[in-house]
Design a protein around this motif. Sequence first.
Motif, PDB file in Angstrom:
ATOM      1  N   TYR A   1      55.460 -34.531  65.259  1.00  0.00           N
ATOM      2  CA  TYR A   1      54.016 -34.231  65.264  1.00  0.00           C
ATOM      3  C   TYR A   1      53.441 -34.495  63.883  1.00  0.00           C
ATOM      4  O   TYR A   1      54.102 -34.258  62.860  1.00  0.00           O
ATOM      5  N   SER A   2      52.202 -34.990  63.834  1.00  0.00           N
ATOM      6  CA  SER A   2      51.502 -35.134  62.565  1.00  0.00           C
ATOM      7  C   SER A   2      50.022 -34.801  62.751  1.00  0.00           C
ATOM      8  O   SER A   2      49.427 -35.195  63.763  1.00  0.00           O
ATOM      9  N   ASN A   3      49.469 -34.069  61.784  1.00  0.00           N
ATOM     10  CA  ASN A   3      48.020 -33.869  61.736  1.00  0.00           C
ATOM     11  C   ASN A   3      47.456 -34.388  60.415  1.00  0.00           C
ATOM     12  O   ASN A   3      46.372 -33.981  59.995  1.00  0.00           O
TER      13      ASN A   3
ATOM     14  N   THR B   1      51.606 -32.751  75.061  1.00  0.00           N
ATOM     15  CA  THR B   1      51.582 -32.950  73.615  1.00  0.00           C
ATOM     16  C   THR B   1      50.107 -32.977  73.181  1.00  0.00           C
ATOM     17  O   THR B   1      49.540 -31.931  72.908  1.00  0.00           O
ATOM     18  N   ILE B   2      49.482 -34.145  73.140  1.00  0.00           N
ATOM     19  CA  ILE B   2      48.058 -34.194  72.803  1.00  0.00           C
ATOM     20  C   ILE B   2      47.215 -33.588  73.923  1.00  0.00           C
ATOM     21  O   ILE B   2      47.656 -33.502  75.074  1.00  0.00           O
TER      22      ILE B   2
ATOM     23  N   GLN C   1      45.674 -38.302  69.778  1.00  0.00           N
ATOM     24  CA  GLN C   1      44.547 -37.580  70.364  1.00  0.00           C
ATOM     25  C   GLN C   1      43.242 -38.138  69.815  1.00  0.00           C
ATOM     26  O   GLN C   1      43.180 -38.607  68.676  1.00  0.00           O
TER      27      GLN C   1
ATOM     28  N   ASN D   1      38.161 -32.770  64.643  1.00  0.00           N
ATOM     29  CA  ASN D   1      39.489 -32.243  64.969  1.00  0.00           C
ATOM     30  C   ASN D   1      40.499 -33.368  65.135  1.00  0.00           C
ATOM     31  O   ASN D   1      41.554 -33.375  64.493  1.00  0.00           O
ATOM     32  N   ALA D   2      40.197 -34.322  66.000  1.00  0.00           N
ATOM     33  CA  ALA D   2      41.070 -35.478  66.239  1.00  0.00           C
ATOM     34  C   ALA D   2      40.185 -36.592  66.779  1.00  0.00           C
ATOM     35  O   ALA D   2      39.753 -36.541  67.926  1.00  0.00           O
TER      36      ALA D   2
ATOM     37  N   ASN E   1      43.120 -36.117  62.503  1.00  0.00           N
ATOM     38  CA  ASN E   1      44.043 -36.793  63.409  1.00  0.00           C
ATOM     39  C   ASN E   1      45.062 -35.803  63.959  1.00  0.00           C
ATOM     40  O   ASN E   1      45.494 -34.873  63.273  1.00  0.00           O
ATOM     41  N   ILE E   2      45.448 -36.029  65.213  1.00  0.00           N
ATOM     42  CA  ILE E   2      46.587 -35.341  65.826  1.00  0.00           C
ATOM     43  C   ILE E   2      47.377 -36.403  66.581  1.00  0.00           C
ATOM     44  O   ILE E   2      46.821 -37.158  67.388  1.00  0.00           O
TER      45      ILE E   2
ATOM     46  N   TYR F   1      51.564 -37.463  68.224  1.00  0.00           N
ATOM     47  CA  TYR F   1      52.949 -37.120  68.536  1.00  0.00           C
ATOM     48  C   TYR F   1      53.702 -38.414  68.848  1.00  0.00           C
ATOM     49  O   TYR F   1      53.117 -39.374  69.365  1.00  0.00           O
TER      50      TYR F   1
END
Length: 314
Positions: A39-41, A295-296, A250, A256-257, A49-50, A52
């Motif tokens: 996972y990365s944000n 996930t997203i 996402q 947010n994303a 960004n979001i 997986y």
Amino acid sequence: MKQILLFVFCIPLFATAQLHWKNVDSLYQPLPQGTHVFYSNDSIDGKPNIAYYFIADLKNKQFDFTADAKNGTRLTPTQYFEKDGNPLLVVNCTFFEFVHNSNLNLVVNDGKVLANSMQSTANRGKDTFTYRHVFRSAIGIDQHRNADVAWVFSDTAMKYAYVSQTALQSFKDSSAYYSLKQIESKNIAVLKRWKMKTAVGGGPVLIQDSQIKISNEEEQMFTGKAINDKHPRTAMGYTPDAKLIVLVIQGRFPNNAEGATLGQEAKILKDLHCREALNLDGGGSSCMLINGKQTIQPSDKEGQRPVPAVFLVK
């Protein structure tokens, strides 16, 4: 001055900083050995960004890489998860049209073609009697668990798909349909039978020979300025050491994303060491389940969008 302007124009495609990924296996247990979820944000070019990605060893014989496709019917990823015996991974794949709920890309499962790649589209306006012919891309896994990304020609008259290992230019003429023999006799392309056990299509190709080479113009997908549009994304690729990577990003959630461009998506896959990779259907269709868990967050307000095909790992 022209050189400076060109350099500035190219920045959105390739300037994405490398993301930092966190292992989140603990959230998606039980996971068999040889699979992981990350996972990365981290922001993408300063925007939230979001994302997986799922990684699995293609050579591990305990994994079954398969696909499920419907033509005329669409199911949500969760419905596929329940229908197909609770697989480890379910992810959307092909583009499709909403009128007949038909896949527009190749789907192969257990060596059998379940859906064919779109071959041509009718032009509009002054060109109503002409057709645009395209060769869209797909990723396949053969019986020896070798992966490949290629540009596809397939139709209902053929038992197998045929492919080119290089991107082919689309072309326009007055013929609505071409057979394989016509394609070869007119020197449009030299195609070889694609002996894949499992394959799913999408487009455009993002990574070739471990480098970013986006075939959006050849595949007539996200052409011109659309290459820089941000959307939720789904993509698949494979690494030189035979690891399959499934990426979801996402999007459409302001502050947010916000999603990614094709160039940003390609940069992420290059940083994950993909030898070849392609974009799959995105937008509201993007959804990846691990052991049935999302996930997203899908961008449609209704939640998961029903789709006519999914890629599975069992």
